[in-house]
Enzyme design. Structure first.
Site, mmCIF file in Angstrom:
data_model
loop_
_atom_site.group_PDB
_atom_site.id
_atom_site.type_symbol
_atom_site.label_atom_id
_atom_site.label_comp_id
_atom_site.label_asym_id
_atom_site.label_seq_id
_atom_site.Cartn_x
_atom_site.Cartn_y
_atom_site.Cartn_z
ATOM 1 N N ASN A 98 1.003 -1.147 -0.028
ATOM 2 C CA ASN A 98 -0.100 -0.081 -0.156
ATOM 3 C C ASN A 98 0.743 1.252 -0.042
ATOM 4 O O ASN A 98 1.930 1.444 0.903
ATOM 5 C CB ASN A 98 -0.865 -0.042 1.273
ATOM 6 N N CYS A 135 -5.203 11.842 -12.123
ATOM 7 C CA CYS A 135 -6.146 11.594 -13.089
ATOM 8 C C CYS A 135 -7.509 11.708 -12.760
ATOM 9 O O CYS A 135 -8.400 11.289 -13.311
ATOM 10 C CB CYS A 135 -5.736 10.307 -13.765
HETATM 11 N N1 SAH Z 1 1.888 4.893 -13.304
HETATM 12 C C1 SAH Z 1 0.962 3.916 -13.865
HETATM 13 C C2 SAH Z 1 -0.412 4.029 -13.747
HETATM 14 C C3 SAH Z 1 -0.916 3.938 -12.304
HETATM 15 S S1 SAH Z 1 -2.543 3.619 -12.208
HETATM 16 C C4 SAH Z 1 1.418 3.745 -15.530
HETATM 17 O O1 SAH Z 1 2.144 5.028 -16.014
HETATM 18 O O2 SAH Z 1 1.191 2.930 -16.021
HETATM 19 C C5 SAH Z 1 -2.737 3.421 -10.584
HETATM 20 C C6 SAH Z 1 -2.285 2.391 -9.912
HETATM 21 O O3 SAH Z 1 -2.305 2.345 -8.492
HETATM 22 C C7 SAH Z 1 -2.695 0.810 -10.333
HETATM 23 O O4 SAH Z 1 -1.662 0.127 -10.531
HETATM 24 C C8 SAH Z 1 -3.231 0.248 -8.863
HETATM 25 O O5 SAH Z 1 -3.011 -0.977 -8.539
HETATM 26 C C9 SAH Z 1 -2.515 1.141 -8.069
HETATM 27 N N2 SAH Z 1 -2.815 1.371 -6.492
HETATM 28 C C10 SAH Z 1 -4.113 1.588 -6.155
HETATM 29 N N3 SAH Z 1 -4.358 1.911 -4.942
HETATM 30 C C11 SAH Z 1 -3.130 1.541 -4.302
HETATM 31 C C12 SAH Z 1 -2.531 1.814 -3.023
HETATM 32 N N4 SAH Z 1 -3.246 2.307 -2.038
HETATM 33 N N5 SAH Z 1 -1.009 1.596 -2.802
HETATM 34 C C13 SAH Z 1 -0.221 1.178 -4.129
HETATM 35 N N6 SAH Z 1 -0.834 0.923 -5.401
HETATM 36 C C14 SAH Z 1 -2.133 1.354 -5.517
#
Ligand code: SAH
Length: 396
Positions: A279, A340
């Site tokens: 997380n 986003c």
């Molecule tokens: N930077 C990436 C896109 C990120 S999308 C790219 O350029 O491809 C957001 C991501 O956050 C997802 O992969 C999701 O699995 C992750 N995510 C969501 N909540 C989260 C959390 N609390 N801790 C870590 N990752 C998380």
């Protein structure tokens, strides 16, 4: 040529003065609450939109079910929708030929921003991924025309459809399965800015990669050096762009399947990246407490504000992440911070960052204020088409 006689064949949807003002201000949506009468328009029909006095305002796609009842496609009278769709697909492809560089993966059609509401098409090398979001685009002959036009103009090995069951439910469309519509190749590799990625049409959290970040990856790479931390790394988009310029790169995400693809992507590029399943909030707290330091940190969380009501808690979330990241950056280091969430506008996002810098007692120099890659154009009068913010700042 549109003819007045033919035009009168289209069902008429009468809208309220508030709806008419919205269209006059350049927006293309009219909500159901602004529909005065819909003339028994069938689901997904092409309709003439009129004001309350019956004056035509344009031609639109009608949804019998969505809160967005009207999506304007032209201020003029349109009678031959299939021809218009063909032309707009050709225009969308021509626009990408002009603005897209150094990649064989990009968005080919971006819904309203390409004047094709409810249609999204992404290209991943030789695979096209199609999403249909409204009744009018789901109905034949339009669906068939879209597929044949894409096949003819782009000659993909496969066209796959990605179905979001919730969207079909909201549009009262019958359920469909995701899968190939044409061809049977469902996995490939694609290249962005010289970095390679795996693509599997039947997996992934959305249509595959986050193509909207493509130009931001290249921008971030310009400032990369030393030790890098990519938080919310998904399949490694930023991390793998930073890797050639850094001595050490760590990517963090809570999704194991995403990290498994990230690891395969690293191997594909011959890069050594440390992937951590965690997380992000907990990890940043631990790392900040143990005084870890980095030269570049990327924050690219999922949309925290899905609706306007989430705004306060979303802003707190962004601030916490940014504050912790700022504390861990070495002097001269770079923060690349993204949002986003459409509901978080650019000025609030900048204000949040300024606030986080004060709390972290760091001085930030803003170097770049960025948004979506050019293959995700935004319509100035349709603010919903602009959602991605990416700020790059150096810290002292
Ligand atoms: N930077 C990436 C896109 C990120 S999308 C790219 O350029 O491809 C957001 C991501 O956050 C997802 O992969 C999701 O699995 C992750 N995510 C969501 N909540 C989260 C959390 N609390 N801790 C870590 N990752 C998380």
């Amino acid at each position: 040529m549109p003819s007045a006689a033919k035009q009168s064949d289209l069902p008429k949807v009468k809208i309220s003065p508030r709806g008419a003002t919205r269209l006059k201000e350049g927006h293309v949506w009219v909500y159901r609450s602004d529909i005065v009468s819909a003339d028994n328009s069938p689901p997904g029909a092409l309709v003439t939109v009129t004001d309350q006095r019956g004056k035509p305002l344009g031609t639109a796609l009608y949804s019998s079910s969505s809160q967005i009842a009207i999506r304007l496609i032209s201020h003029d009278l349109v009678t031959d929708f299939p021809t218009l769709v063909r032309q707009r697909i050709a225009d969308a492809i021509a626009y990408r030929e002009q603005v897209v560089r150094d990649t064989n993966a990009h968005r080919v059609i971006f819904s309203e921003a390409d004047f094709l509401p409810g249609l999204i098409v992404d290209r991943y090398n030789d695979i096209l991924s199609l999403q249909v979001l409204v009744q009018a685009m789901d109905a034949n002959p339009v669906r068939e025309i879209v597929i044949s036009e894409l096949a003819q103009r782009l000659s993909p090995a496969t066209i796959v459809e990605r179905v979001d069951p919730r969207v079909r439910e909201l549009e009262s469309l019958p359920p469909r399965m995701s899968g190939p519509l044409q061809g049977d190749k469902t996995a490939t590799t694609f290249t962005m800015n010289g970095v390679q990625f795996h693509y599997d049409a039947l997996e992934g959290q959305k249509t595959g990669a986050f193509l909207d970040q493509r130009e931001n990856y290249a921008a971030a790479a310009q400032y990369a050096h030393g030790e890098a931390l990519d938080v919310f790394c998904y399949q490694g988009g930023f991390a793998l762009h930073l890797a050639p310029h850094c001595s050490q790169v760590t990517g963090v995400d809570s999704s194991r399947p995403a990290l498994e693809v990230a690891d395969r992507n690293a191997a594909l590029n011959g890069r050594d990246v440390e992937w951590i399943e965690a997380n992000a909030f907990d990890l940043l707290k631990d790392y900040a407490a143990s005084k870890r330091e980095y030269d570049i940190i990327v924050l690219d969380p999922p949309a925290f504000a899905k609706t306007r009501r989430d705004l306060d808690s979303a802003m707190r979330g962004y601030k916490e992440l940014n504050l912790r990241a700022l504390k861990m950056l070495r002097s001269g280091g770079t923060l690349v911070t993204c949002s986003c969430s459409y509901h978080v506008d650019q000025s609030s996002f900048l204000a949040m960052l300024a606030d986080a810098a004060l709390d972290a007692r760091r001085t930030l120099r803003l170097i770049e204020v960025r948004g979506q890659a050019k293959d995700h154009p935004t319509l100035l009068n349709v603010p919903e088409t602009a959602y991605l913010k990416c700020l790059i700042a150096t810290v002292t």
